[in-house]
Design a protein around this motif. Sequence first.
Motif, short mmCIF file in Angstrom:
data_model
loop_
_atom_site.label_atom_id
_atom_site.label_comp_id
_atom_site.label_asym_id
_atom_site.label_seq_id
_atom_site.Cartn_x
_atom_site.Cartn_y
_atom_site.Cartn_z
N TRP A 85 -10.38 0.99 38.16
CA TRP A 85 -10.78 1.42 36.82
C TRP A 85 -12.17 2.03 36.85
O TRP A 85 -12.42 3.09 36.26
CB TRP A 85 -10.75 0.22 35.87
CG TRP A 85 -10.86 0.63 34.43
CD1 TRP A 85 -9.85 0.88 33.57
CD2 TRP A 85 -12.08 0.84 33.71
NE1 TRP A 85 -10.34 1.24 32.34
CE2 TRP A 85 -11.70 1.23 32.39
CE3 TRP A 85 -13.43 0.75 34.02
CZ2 TRP A 85 -12.65 1.51 31.41
CZ3 TRP A 85 -14.38 1.05 33.03
CH2 TRP A 85 -13.98 1.42 31.74
N PHE A 86 -13.08 1.37 37.53
CA PHE A 86 -14.44 1.90 37.60
C PHE A 86 -14.48 3.21 38.38
O PHE A 86 -15.21 4.13 38.03
CB PHE A 86 -15.38 0.85 38.23
CG PHE A 86 -15.94 -0.09 37.22
CD1 PHE A 86 -15.17 -1.13 36.71
CD2 PHE A 86 -17.24 0.05 36.74
CE1 PHE A 86 -15.68 -2.01 35.76
CE2 PHE A 86 -17.75 -0.82 35.78
CZ PHE A 86 -16.99 -1.85 35.29
N GLU A 87 -13.70 3.29 39.43
CA GLU A 87 -13.67 4.54 40.20
C GLU A 87 -13.24 5.70 39.31
O GLU A 87 -13.88 6.74 39.28
CB GLU A 87 -12.69 4.39 41.38
CG GLU A 87 -12.48 5.66 42.18
CD GLU A 87 -13.74 6.15 42.87
OE1 GLU A 87 -14.58 5.32 43.25
OE2 GLU A 87 -13.89 7.39 43.02
N THR A 88 -12.17 5.47 38.54
CA THR A 88 -11.65 6.54 37.69
C THR A 88 -12.58 6.85 36.52
O THR A 88 -12.85 8.01 36.21
CB THR A 88 -10.27 6.14 37.13
OG1 THR A 88 -9.40 5.89 38.23
CG2 THR A 88 -9.71 7.23 36.24
N ASN A 89 -13.05 5.78 35.86
CA ASN A 89 -13.76 5.98 34.60
C ASN A 89 -15.26 6.09 34.72
O ASN A 89 -15.93 6.51 33.78
CB ASN A 89 -13.42 4.84 33.63
CG ASN A 89 -11.95 4.85 33.24
OD1 ASN A 89 -11.12 4.31 33.97
ND2 ASN A 89 -11.64 5.49 32.15
#
Lengths: 184, 184
Positions: free
Chosen positions: B61-65
């Motif tokens: 999630w952090f990678e994407t967002n």
Amino acid sequence: MTTRIETLPALAEVFREHGYAGASLALISAATGLGKGSLYHLFPGGKAEMAACVLAEIDAWFETNLYRPLREQDPPEQAVSDMFDAVEGYFRSGRRVCLVGVLALGTSRDLFAEAVRGYFARWVAALADALRRAGHGEAASAALAEEVVAQIQGAIVLSRALDEPALFTRALATLRSRVATAAG
Amino acid sequence: MTTRIETLPALAEVFREHGYAGASLALISAATGLGKGSLYHLFPGGKAEMAACVLAEIDAWFETNLYRPLREQDPPEQAVSDMFDAVEGYFRSGRRVCLVGVLALGTSRDLFAEAVRGYFARWVAALADALRRAGHGEAASAALAEEVVAQIQGAIVLSRALDEPALFTRALATLRSRVATAAG
DNA sequence: CTAGCTTTGTACCGATCGGTACAGAGATGA
DNA sequence: TCATCTCTGTACCGATCGGTACAAAGCTAG
């Protein structure tokens, strides 16, 4: 014969390392070298009383070594600088975790809510007081104090996570100069 | 029939609230509505596998967002601003704890050391990248990125401890303007 | 409908949990 | 020396821990 006070450092380390829930009586017994009989003789209230005593001692230490100097010592710039020295030493350059911070994040926060709140509230208030005495405005002092205490807590988390104690020392140095240059 | 992915949000909340050690199978079972049979069918590795999956999803999630926008989005100033928005939402204005931070402070850090390290290392690196693209020097970007991530973690601790979610929002606002004014 | 598979609830395992009971060791005062 | 009181180790309590075994339930293909 062992007194309560003598056991507190070992107790504190266990709570720091394993949290309140993870600090089993077996671990506590091993860390203090005391059997259950002795432990419950010293702390009839069990784990909860042990943790409460540890928190009280931590609070007393900070009151003596940080909060009071911040409020009373002159010049205030020196008090702030001394605070950074004390923090650096107390947290072993980031290798040692802040027990109150650990408790604040866990479920046990509810059990020790007042102690946890008081610890941070007094730290922020004392630091804000010193900053005000150093010439900062009322609002600016409060804001900066909050920022500094949060940064210290965050630096502990980050330096532990990255396994990089130098990060903690670096963060303190940065804070030091920020507080100094911000001084009016 | 339930898939692993569907259980992850509930699992994550349990680990956040109670830590790794405190997240008992009874709590997990209650939170997910699944019996032990189903849980061990979905996660043959037990608690350790559940936590690893949760960490992997958080990381994704952090990678994407956050991380990817910070590295790639233009203009970088906008990417940084978006990061603050995302952080504010993700941590529910300070009411929600950072699981990775919690793990970093506990003994379970050793179990998930690599995941914990990677999460923060990538965050700092991605943010530093955006700051560099925004015109900061190499060293200044790295230092400021470290400072910002630590401040976010510290603000979570402090706002939980003081039971004052507004502190988190305030800290983010301060960081925002500091990053903006520091921009060259 | 039935055979074969996936999914689930439940009973159970040994280990450990926090806490209690208590007998005996060690110190203390007369 | 003996009675008394403080301290401590050990056995034990019911509850809960993470994990396993397994049979019944539900689904799917033929």
